[in-house]
Design a protein around this motif. Structure first.
Motif, PDB file in Angstrom:
ATOM      1  N   UNK A 106       0.803  -1.223   0.000  1.00 29.53           N
ATOM      2  CA  UNK A 106       0.000   0.000   0.000  1.00 29.53           C
ATOM      3  C   UNK A 106       0.834   1.270   0.000  1.00 29.53           C
ATOM      4  N   UNK A 107       2.036   1.210   0.557  1.00 27.41           N
ATOM      5  CA  UNK A 107       2.765   2.463   0.808  1.00 27.41           C
ATOM      6  C   UNK A 107       4.205   2.505   0.311  1.00 27.41           C
ATOM      7  N   UNK A 108       4.735   1.409  -0.196  1.00 21.84           N
ATOM      8  CA  UNK A 108       6.147   1.394  -0.592  1.00 21.84           C
ATOM      9  C   UNK A 108       6.340   0.870  -2.015  1.00 21.84           C
ATOM     10  N   UNK A 109       5.945   1.623  -3.020  1.00 24.74           N
ATOM     11  CA  UNK A 109       6.145   1.158  -4.405  1.00 24.74           C
ATOM     12  C   UNK A 109       7.617   0.953  -4.745  1.00 24.74           C
ATOM     13  N   UNK A 110       8.490   1.651  -4.033  1.00 24.06           N
ATOM     14  CA  UNK A 110       9.928   1.529  -4.313  1.00 24.06           C
ATOM     15  C   UNK A 110      10.482   0.161  -3.928  1.00 24.06           C
ATOM     16  N   UNK A 111       9.695  -0.631  -3.196  1.00 27.89           N
ATOM     17  CA  UNK A 111      10.158  -1.946  -2.766  1.00 27.89           C
ATOM     18  C   UNK A 111      10.189  -2.963  -3.895  1.00 27.89           C
ATOM     19  N   UNK A 112       9.555  -2.635  -5.028  1.00 31.01           N
ATOM     20  CA  UNK A 112       9.340  -3.629  -6.075  1.00 31.01           C
ATOM     21  C   UNK A 112      10.064  -3.266  -7.368  1.00 31.01           C
ATOM     22  N   UNK A 113      10.541  -4.277  -8.060  1.00 34.62           N
ATOM     23  CA  UNK A 113      11.162  -4.072  -9.368  1.00 34.62           C
ATOM     24  C   UNK A 113      10.159  -3.458 -10.324  1.00 34.62           C
ATOM     25  N   UNK A 114      10.592  -2.468 -11.070  1.00 37.21           N
ATOM     26  CA  UNK A 114       9.696  -1.725 -11.959  1.00 37.21           C
ATOM     27  C   UNK A 114       9.221  -2.618 -13.106  1.00 37.21           C
ATOM     28  N   UNK A 115       7.918  -2.812 -13.196  1.00 41.07           N
ATOM     29  CA  UNK A 115       7.311  -3.638 -14.238  1.00 41.07           C
ATOM     30  C   UNK A 115       6.025  -2.981 -14.751  1.00 41.07           C
TER      31      UNK A 115
END
Length: 360
Positions: free
Chosen positions: A199-208
């Motif tokens: 919900x709050x940390x999009x930076x945690x995931x590889x950009x896809x």
């Protein structure tokens, strides 16, 4: 004649259409219970489960139970399954954490649909071991690495779509734990952390972001509801939805795919957008084959189906979408998830900082 309790949507799919689609999946199921992508294709746990869920909805609960029994008997000692198997031969020994979490969704779906507590008890050790394996790849902040290799090493990156699906798997696993009387407080903590990071940390995931799954999966997996979910769907609707055909798999290629379209249908149903959902399900019926199976995708730029195969998991997604929209079976709301456990929320600044996101 098909049973009266099969899903049907007037003007889109009849009960007999659903029954035929269920039989098209069962025709591909192997004697072992495994369900490959298509005849001669490989098996992975996620798509195997999606197909089993659809067979159960289509009135083939015994065949679906055989599929879960295959999972139970082929599970490895660490709780995982190989990423890819063909005719009983392992082609990729790594384990996808999302794939290993998804049997919990299928088992809970089967329990909801059948009310079979003996089945729940028999499958519980499998689900417990699988979820415990998945959580070995969870980082301190909450995201979960997408894979663990054959040597037990995590992949080092987390995927938004996969973690969103795991979020749903954990909720279903906790529901099953409650059903069999085996509370798992550690899972509740893990689920809360995963929900928070989704919900709050999009930076945690590889950009896809070019993939539609990264767009709607936080909604499909239940991490987003209400206004945040509605806003997310609205933001990229025009990038992925092709009027009259369905949804794209990626935003930069001219093809629509049946499974992604139906998963989007389920996402829309989960936030109460039944009208657009029904329109999309109707739009993708151009992929239906006369035998009830579904072609995987369609390249609308040149009018060709691609790839040249009907896939069991595409047919499975259609059946599950029809059940959700028609509110037919006792399991029709599994993706709405209104009765599923939510886990322990992350509150009071307990979210870990960025230095905890890397693995040593």
């Amino acid at each position: 004649m098909p049973r009266a309790d099969l899903p049907a949507l007037p003007g889109v799919l009849r009960a007999e259409d659903i029954a035929r689609t269920g039989r098209s999946i069962a025709a591909v199921q192997q004697e072992s219970g495994a369900i490959p992508w298509f005849p001669g294709g490989h098996v992975d746990p996620w798509d195997h489960v999606e197909s089993a869920m659809a067979m159960a909805v289509a009135g083939l609960a015994d065949d679906a139970a055989r599929a879960y029994e295959w999972l139970r008997t082929t599970q490895r000692a660490d709780g995982s399954w190989p990423l890819q198997v063909r005719d009983g031969v392992v082609e990729d020994a790594a384990a996808d954490t999302n794939f290993c979490a998804y049997p919990a969704v299928g088992v809970w779906h089967h329990v909801l649909l059948t009310g079979d507590d003996a089945f729940a008890a028999r499958m519980w050790p499998m689900v417990r071991a699988a979820v415990d394996f998945v959580l070995t790849a969870q980082r301190e902040r909450g995201e979960i690495d997408w894979a663990v290799n054959a040597f037990g090493d995590p992949a080092g990156e987390a995927l938004l779509s996969g973690c969103s699906s795991i979020h749903h798997g954990l909720r279903c696993a906790l529901a099953l734990a409650d059903r069999v009387g085996s509370p798992q407080p550690g899972w509740e903590i893990a689920l809360g952390k995963l929900a928070h990071v989704l919900q709050t940390h999009p930076e945690a995931f590889t950009e896809k972001s070019r993939y539609s799954m990264d767009w709607y999966y936080p909604v499909l997996g239940g991490a987003l509801r209400g206004a945040p979910a509605e806003q997310r769907i609205a933001q990229r609707w025009d990038d992925f939805v092709v009027d009259g055909l369905g949804a794209r798999c990626v935003d930069d290629h001219p093809w629509v795919t049946g499974a992604e379209t139906c998963e989007l249908v389920l996402s829309l149903d989960a936030i109460g957008a039944d009208g657009p959902a029904a329109e999309l399900l109707a739009a993708m019926q151009h992929l239906r084959d006369p035998d009830g199976s579904y072609w995987t995708g369609y390249v609308y730029a040149d009018g060709k189906r691609w790839p040249e195969e009907c896939s069991t998991w595409t047919a499975g997604a259609v059946v599950l979408a029809a059940d959700a929209l028609s509110r037919t079976t006792a399991a029709n709301g599994i993706f709405r998830g209104r009765d599923l456990p939510a886990g322990m929320p992350v509150t009071g600044g307990r979210c870990c900082t960025l230095q905890n996101t890397s693995r040593g």
